[in-house]
Motif scaffolding. Structure first.
Motif, short mmCIF file in Angstrom:
data_model
loop_
_atom_site.label_atom_id
_atom_site.label_comp_id
_atom_site.label_asym_id
_atom_site.label_seq_id
_atom_site.Cartn_x
_atom_site.Cartn_y
_atom_site.Cartn_z
N SER A 1 0.86 -1.19 0.00
CA SER A 1 0.00 0.00 0.00
C SER A 1 0.89 1.23 0.00
CB SER A 1 -0.91 -0.01 1.23
OG SER A 1 -0.13 0.12 2.41
N GLU A 2 0.28 2.39 -0.11
CA GLU A 2 1.06 3.63 -0.13
C GLU A 2 1.89 3.78 1.14
OE1 GLU A 2 -1.21 7.09 -1.08
OE2 GLU A 2 -2.16 6.10 -2.79
N GLY A 3 1.41 3.28 2.25
CA GLY A 3 2.15 3.36 3.50
C GLY A 3 3.19 2.27 3.65
N GLY A 4 3.33 1.41 2.65
CA GLY A 4 4.32 0.34 2.68
C GLY A 4 3.84 -0.92 3.36
N HIS A 5 2.56 -0.98 3.73
CA HIS A 5 2.02 -2.15 4.40
C HIS A 5 1.76 -3.27 3.40
CE1 HIS A 5 1.55 0.12 8.08
NE2 HIS A 5 1.00 1.08 7.36
N ARG A 6 1.97 -4.51 3.84
CA ARG A 6 1.70 -5.66 2.97
C ARG A 6 0.20 -5.83 2.79
NH1 ARG A 6 5.63 -7.65 6.57
NH2 ARG A 6 7.59 -8.14 5.54
N ARG A 7 -0.20 -6.12 1.55
CA ARG A 7 -1.60 -6.39 1.24
C ARG A 7 -1.63 -7.61 0.34
NH1 ARG A 7 -5.09 -2.97 3.49
NH2 ARG A 7 -6.59 -3.15 1.85
N TYR A 8 -2.66 -8.44 0.52
CA TYR A 8 -2.76 -9.70 -0.21
C TYR A 8 -4.06 -9.74 -1.00
CZ TYR A 8 1.04 -11.11 2.81
OH TYR A 8 2.25 -11.17 3.46
N SER A 9 -3.95 -10.18 -2.26
CA SER A 9 -5.13 -10.31 -3.13
C SER A 9 -5.84 -11.63 -2.84
CB SER A 9 -4.70 -10.26 -4.59
OG SER A 9 -3.96 -11.43 -4.92
N ARG A 10 -7.04 -11.77 -3.39
CA ARG A 10 -7.77 -13.03 -3.23
C ARG A 10 -7.00 -14.19 -3.86
NH1 ARG A 10 -13.64 -11.11 -5.07
NH2 ARG A 10 -12.35 -10.66 -6.84
N TYR A 11 -6.38 -13.94 -4.98
CA TYR A 11 -5.57 -14.98 -5.63
C TYR A 11 -4.45 -15.44 -4.69
CZ TYR A 11 -2.12 -17.10 -8.68
OH TYR A 11 -1.21 -17.95 -9.22
N GLN A 12 -3.77 -14.49 -4.06
CA GLN A 12 -2.70 -14.84 -3.13
C GLN A 12 -3.23 -15.60 -1.92
OE1 GLN A 12 -1.20 -10.84 -2.81
NE2 GLN A 12 0.66 -11.40 -3.94
N LEU A 13 -4.42 -15.24 -1.46
CA LEU A 13 -5.03 -15.97 -0.35
C LEU A 13 -5.35 -17.40 -0.76
CD1 LEU A 13 -7.48 -13.34 1.20
CD2 LEU A 13 -5.16 -13.92 1.92
N ARG A 14 -5.80 -17.59 -1.98
CA ARG A 14 -6.09 -18.93 -2.47
C ARG A 14 -4.82 -19.77 -2.49
NH1 ARG A 14 -5.20 -20.54 -7.37
NH2 ARG A 14 -6.17 -22.37 -8.18
N ILE A 15 -3.74 -19.21 -2.95
CA ILE A 15 -2.45 -19.89 -2.99
C ILE A 15 -1.97 -20.22 -1.57
CG2 ILE A 15 -0.01 -19.58 -3.59
CD1 ILE A 15 -1.75 -20.08 -6.03
N ALA A 16 -2.09 -19.23 -0.67
CA ALA A 16 -1.66 -19.43 0.72
C ALA A 16 -2.50 -20.51 1.40
CB ALA A 16 -1.75 -18.11 1.49
N ALA A 17 -3.80 -20.53 1.12
CA ALA A 17 -4.67 -21.53 1.73
C ALA A 17 -4.30 -22.93 1.25
CB ALA A 17 -6.13 -21.23 1.42
N ARG A 18 -3.98 -23.08 -0.01
CA ARG A 18 -3.57 -24.39 -0.54
C ARG A 18 -2.26 -24.82 0.10
NH1 ARG A 18 -3.97 -29.30 -1.29
NH2 ARG A 18 -2.90 -30.19 -3.07
N ALA A 19 -1.31 -23.90 0.23
CA ALA A 19 -0.04 -24.23 0.89
C ALA A 19 -0.28 -24.62 2.34
CB ALA A 19 0.92 -23.04 0.80
N ARG A 20 -1.18 -23.92 3.02
CA ARG A 20 -1.51 -24.24 4.42
C ARG A 20 -2.07 -25.65 4.53
NH1 ARG A 20 0.27 -22.43 8.97
NH2 ARG A 20 0.57 -24.62 9.22
N GLU A 21 -2.96 -26.04 3.59
CA GLU A 21 -3.52 -27.39 3.59
C GLU A 21 -2.41 -28.44 3.50
OE1 GLU A 21 -6.16 -27.57 0.23
OE2 GLU A 21 -7.59 -26.17 1.11
N LEU A 22 -1.45 -28.22 2.61
CA LEU A 22 -0.36 -29.18 2.44
C LEU A 22 0.53 -29.24 3.67
CD1 LEU A 22 0.56 -28.37 -1.26
CD2 LEU A 22 -0.50 -30.46 -0.42
N VAL A 23 0.85 -28.08 4.23
CA VAL A 23 1.70 -28.04 5.42
C VAL A 23 1.00 -28.72 6.59
CG1 VAL A 23 2.76 -26.48 7.12
CG2 VAL A 23 3.05 -26.05 4.68
#
Length: 112
Positions: free
Chosen positions: A48-70
């Motif tokens: 974001s403009e303030g330098g904060h990390r932001r995640y898209s829905r696509y990235q959440l989908r990828i993260a959720a799949r990785a979480r399932e495997l882990v």
């Protein structure tokens, strides 16, 4: 419920983008896990403009799949490679289906 059901399909709009805390909550994990995915280069958060990390829905989908495997015992590095390969396979299958549809519509007698 699978990651696809929760966060949408690959071609969904990338917005809204969620803060790290909200993203971790939606995925059912911790901010540390999202940071680990970033270090493994599976997802690169938007900024974001303030330098904060932001995640898209696509990235959440990828993260959720990785979480399932882990959660099933797959080491995080291996989970990241698996998710990347699954994503590439899904994209290749989509392109192949589009190519076949275009070929069939250009030559309808070949389909018979």
């Amino acid at each position: 419920m699978t990651a696809d059901d929760t966060f949408g399909r690959l071609d969904d709009d990338d917005y809204p983008a969620y803060t790290m805390g909200r993203a971790a909550e939606l995925v059912g994990t911790t901010p540390a896990f999202l940071r680990a995915l970033g270090e493994a280069r599976l997802i690169t958060p938007l900024r974001s403009e303030g330098g904060h990390r932001r995640y898209s829905r696509y990235q959440l989908r990828i993260a959720a799949r990785a979480r399932e495997l882990v959660d099933r015992g797959t080491p995080i590095e291996a989970a990241c490679r698996i998710v990347i390969l699954e994503d590439q396979l899904e994209e290749a299958q989509r392109i192949n289906a589009e190519y076949r549809r275009a070929a069939e519509s250009a030559n309808p007698t070949a389909a018979e």
